[in-house]
Write an enzyme that holds these catalytic residues in place. Structure first.
Site, PDB file in Angstrom:
ATOM      1  N   HIS A   1       0.872  -1.183   0.000  1.00  0.00           N
ATOM      2  CA  HIS A   1       0.000   0.000   0.000  1.00  0.00           C
ATOM      3  C   HIS A   1       0.911   1.236   0.000  1.00  0.00           C
ATOM      4  O   HIS A   1       2.011   1.197   0.560  1.00  0.00           O
ATOM      5  CB  HIS A   1      -0.842  -0.050   1.278  1.00  0.00           C
TER       6      HIS A   1
ATOM      7  N   ASP B   1       2.876  -4.546   8.037  1.00  0.00           N
ATOM      8  CA  ASP B   1       1.641  -3.780   7.869  1.00  0.00           C
ATOM      9  C   ASP B   1       0.480  -4.770   7.945  1.00  0.00           C
ATOM     10  O   ASP B   1       0.228  -5.523   6.999  1.00  0.00           O
ATOM     11  CB  ASP B   1       1.697  -3.054   6.516  1.00  0.00           C
TER      12      ASP B   1
ATOM     13  N   GLN C   1      -4.623  -5.355   6.666  1.00  0.00           N
ATOM     14  CA  GLN C   1      -5.588  -6.272   6.032  1.00  0.00           C
ATOM     15  C   GLN C   1      -5.534  -7.683   6.611  1.00  0.00           C
ATOM     16  O   GLN C   1      -6.331  -8.529   6.203  1.00  0.00           O
ATOM     17  CB  GLN C   1      -5.351  -6.328   4.513  1.00  0.00           C
TER      18      GLN C   1
ATOM     19  N   LYS D   1     -10.872  -0.789  10.007  1.00  0.00           N
ATOM     20  CA  LYS D   1     -10.999  -1.960   9.117  1.00  0.00           C
ATOM     21  C   LYS D   1     -11.387  -3.203   9.923  1.00  0.00           C
ATOM     22  O   LYS D   1     -11.521  -4.290   9.383  1.00  0.00           O
ATOM     23  CB  LYS D   1      -9.687  -2.202   8.373  1.00  0.00           C
TER      24      LYS D   1
ATOM     25  N   CYS E   1      -4.624   2.376  -3.805  1.00  0.00           N
ATOM     26  CA  CYS E   1      -3.372   2.861  -3.191  1.00  0.00           C
ATOM     27  C   CYS E   1      -2.236   1.877  -3.406  1.00  0.00           C
ATOM     28  O   CYS E   1      -1.365   1.722  -2.524  1.00  0.00           O
ATOM     29  CB  CYS E   1      -3.551   3.153  -1.699  1.00  0.00           C
TER      30      CYS E   1
HETATM   31  C1  PLP Z   1      -2.424  -2.788   3.523  1.00  0.00           C
HETATM   32  C2  PLP Z   1      -2.797  -1.399   3.942  1.00  0.00           C
HETATM   33  N1  PLP Z   1      -1.877  -0.617   4.509  1.00  0.00           N
HETATM   34  C3  PLP Z   1      -2.162   0.626   4.920  1.00  0.00           C
HETATM   35  C4  PLP Z   1      -3.406   1.155   4.774  1.00  0.00           C
HETATM   36  C5  PLP Z   1      -3.689   2.536   5.276  1.00  0.00           C
HETATM   37  O1  PLP Z   1      -4.587   2.464   6.348  1.00  0.00           O
HETATM   38  P1  PLP Z   1      -5.149   3.785   7.041  1.00  0.00           P
HETATM   39  O2  PLP Z   1      -5.724   4.611   5.932  1.00  0.00           O
HETATM   40  O3  PLP Z   1      -6.194   3.284   7.978  1.00  0.00           O
HETATM   41  O4  PLP Z   1      -4.021   4.443   7.711  1.00  0.00           O
HETATM   42  C6  PLP Z   1      -4.409   0.393   4.166  1.00  0.00           C
HETATM   43  C7  PLP Z   1      -5.743   0.954   3.929  1.00  0.00           C
HETATM   44  O5  PLP Z   1      -6.410   0.632   2.969  1.00  0.00           O
HETATM   45  C8  PLP Z   1      -4.100  -0.928   3.751  1.00  0.00           C
HETATM   46  O6  PLP Z   1      -5.018  -1.702   3.187  1.00  0.00           O
END
Ligand code: PLP
Length: 414
Positions: A131, A208, A211, A234, A372
């Site tokens: 992401h 990270d 997900q 999420k 993203c």
């Molecule tokens: C794998 C991953 N990392 C980071 C993020 C960013 O999350 P946040 O917008 O809640 O900070 C997301 C959000 O879609 C994500 O799916």
């Protein structure tokens, strides 16, 4: 070869759905089918009520008051920390720091490591399906410090090429920052392999978990990585709240880069002594209601436990993949039977926006675009995909309706 795998442990989805008021909504005269859970999940009454109750009865600032409301708010906040730490099997709840979400957590980690570990010219390894939140913060550092981002490539089936990973490592490599589950493909990273390689080369591992945390059991004691981050919104919790887990070593060693009220023991104009533990990283008034709501979400999930939730969602994802594989015009990316509730696909020669816009006419919420993950889109040579992602309230009946309407949409667009 995708086979129909329909048996899964039955959650009482009918009962669960009653907990989510938004599922009563109609969109364009159709009952809402919400398949955009990868972006954010809907919230059960238990979370909404926890937040309302906090504001109706307890609202006060935490950690600095002696009056009843402040003590009660502090207690609720710290009980929430214990609840969430226990869910992720964190031994010392001080290792659980509240942030505004995954992105904020990653920024705190990279700022701290750039002041302590990273030297000019160092290298950081990322995967092809990161992401943007787990790219930009490292890229910013690399741009200012002659650093280099090295990328684990994908194999033909879109899974990560772990053999290629080891070849990327040089004496200048310091960190592997990697997603646990791809938010676009739903593929699960093999952290056992990553850890083995990282240990061999003494690399710091940042995971990270945005997900993975919503869909599977995450035991951070067993996982034993340096950092793990995720977002409450999420996982059926509120927006603007997330966690940053760090190992005991980093809890002591990561420099403070975001100072402020609440992070200190004593301050004079000459010198500041910072607090120990989680507080050192929690600058300013935190998202108190967000943390309390997050704990309510965790308590809600633990009625079933993540193992049962994972199996249920795996049943949905494999059923949907099977149904999609029967439609000749559909291309599924990263097809696998070990996915976490996320499927990305395209209809041949059709822009994903058109598919998403027409599905919305039937009340079906899907996400379209690059999710993203623009570098991944470039690797797949597509402008974007249609992404469906599931949660505990989704059902096979909804998938059947979606497939029926997708076929209709295809016939309209072809
Ligand atoms: C794998 C991953 N990392 C980071 C993020 C960013 O999350 P946040 O917008 O809640 O900070 C997301 C959000 O879609 C994500 O799916």
């Amino acid at each position: 070869m995708i086979t129909q795998k329909s048996e899964h442990i039955k959650l009482d989805t009918e009962l669960i759905r009653k907990d989510f008021p938004i599922l009563n909504r109609s969109i364009n005269n159709f009952p809402l089918i919400y398949f955009d859970n990868g972006a954010t999940t809907q919230k059960p009454n238990q979370v909404i009520e926890a937040i309302t109750n906090y504001y109706s009865n307890t609202n006060s600032n935490i950690h600095r008051g002696v009056h009843t409301l402040s003590r009660e708010a502090t207690e609720a906040f710290e009980v929430a920390r214990k609840t969430i730490a226990s869910h992720f099997k964190i031994k010392n709840e001080q290792q659980l720091i509240f942030t505004s979400g995954t992105t904020d957590s990653l920024n705190i980690i990279s700022a701290g490591l750039s002041r302590s570990v990273l030297k000019n010219g160092d290298e950081i390894i990322l995967s092809s399906y990161e992401h943007h939140s787990n790219i930009l913060t490292w890229q910013l550092w690399a741009g200012e410090n002659n650093g280099k981002l090295k990328i684990i490539p994908l194999k033909n089936d879109h899974s990560l090429d772990y053999e290629a990973l080891e070849k990327l490592i040089t004496p200048k490599t310091k960190i592997i920052a990697i997603t646990h589950v791809s938010n676009t493909l739903g593929l699960v990273t093999d952290l056992t392999q990553i850890k083995a390689i990282a240990k061999k080369h003494n690399l710091i591992i940042v995971v990270d978990g945005a997900q993975s945390a919503p869909h599977m059991e995450v035991d951070l004691t067993e996982l034993d990585v340096d950092f793990f981050v995720c977002s409450a919104h999420k996982i059926y919790g509120p927006t603007g709240t997330g966690i940053l887990y760090m190992s005991e070593k980093w809890l002591r060693a990561l420099p403070t880069t975001k100072p402020g009220g609440g992070t200190i023991k004593t301050v004079s104009f000459e010198k500041t002594e910072y607090a120990e533990g989680a507080l050192r990283f929690e600058a300013g008034t935190p998202n108190i209601e967000g943390v309390i709501g997050f704990a309510a979400a965790i308590n809600y999930l633990n009625r079933w436990g993540m193992k049962i939730i994972h199996e249920y969602e795996l049943g949905l994802v494999n059923y949907a993949q099977y149904k999609l594989s029967e439609i000749p015009e559909v291309i599924v990316y990263g097809q696998s039977t070990n996915k976490a509730a996320v499927i990305s696909f395209n209809v041949k020669d059709v822009h994903p926006f058109d598919v998403g816009t027409l599905l919305d006419k039937y009340g079906i919420a899907v996400r379209t675009g690059h999710h993203c993950t623009q570098p991944l889109m470039a690797i797949l040579c597509v402008p974007g995909t249609v992404r469906i992602s599931f949660a505990i309230y989704n059902t096979k009946t909804e998938i059947d309706f979606f497939i029926e309407k997708l076929k209709k949409v295809i016939s309209m667009l072809k």
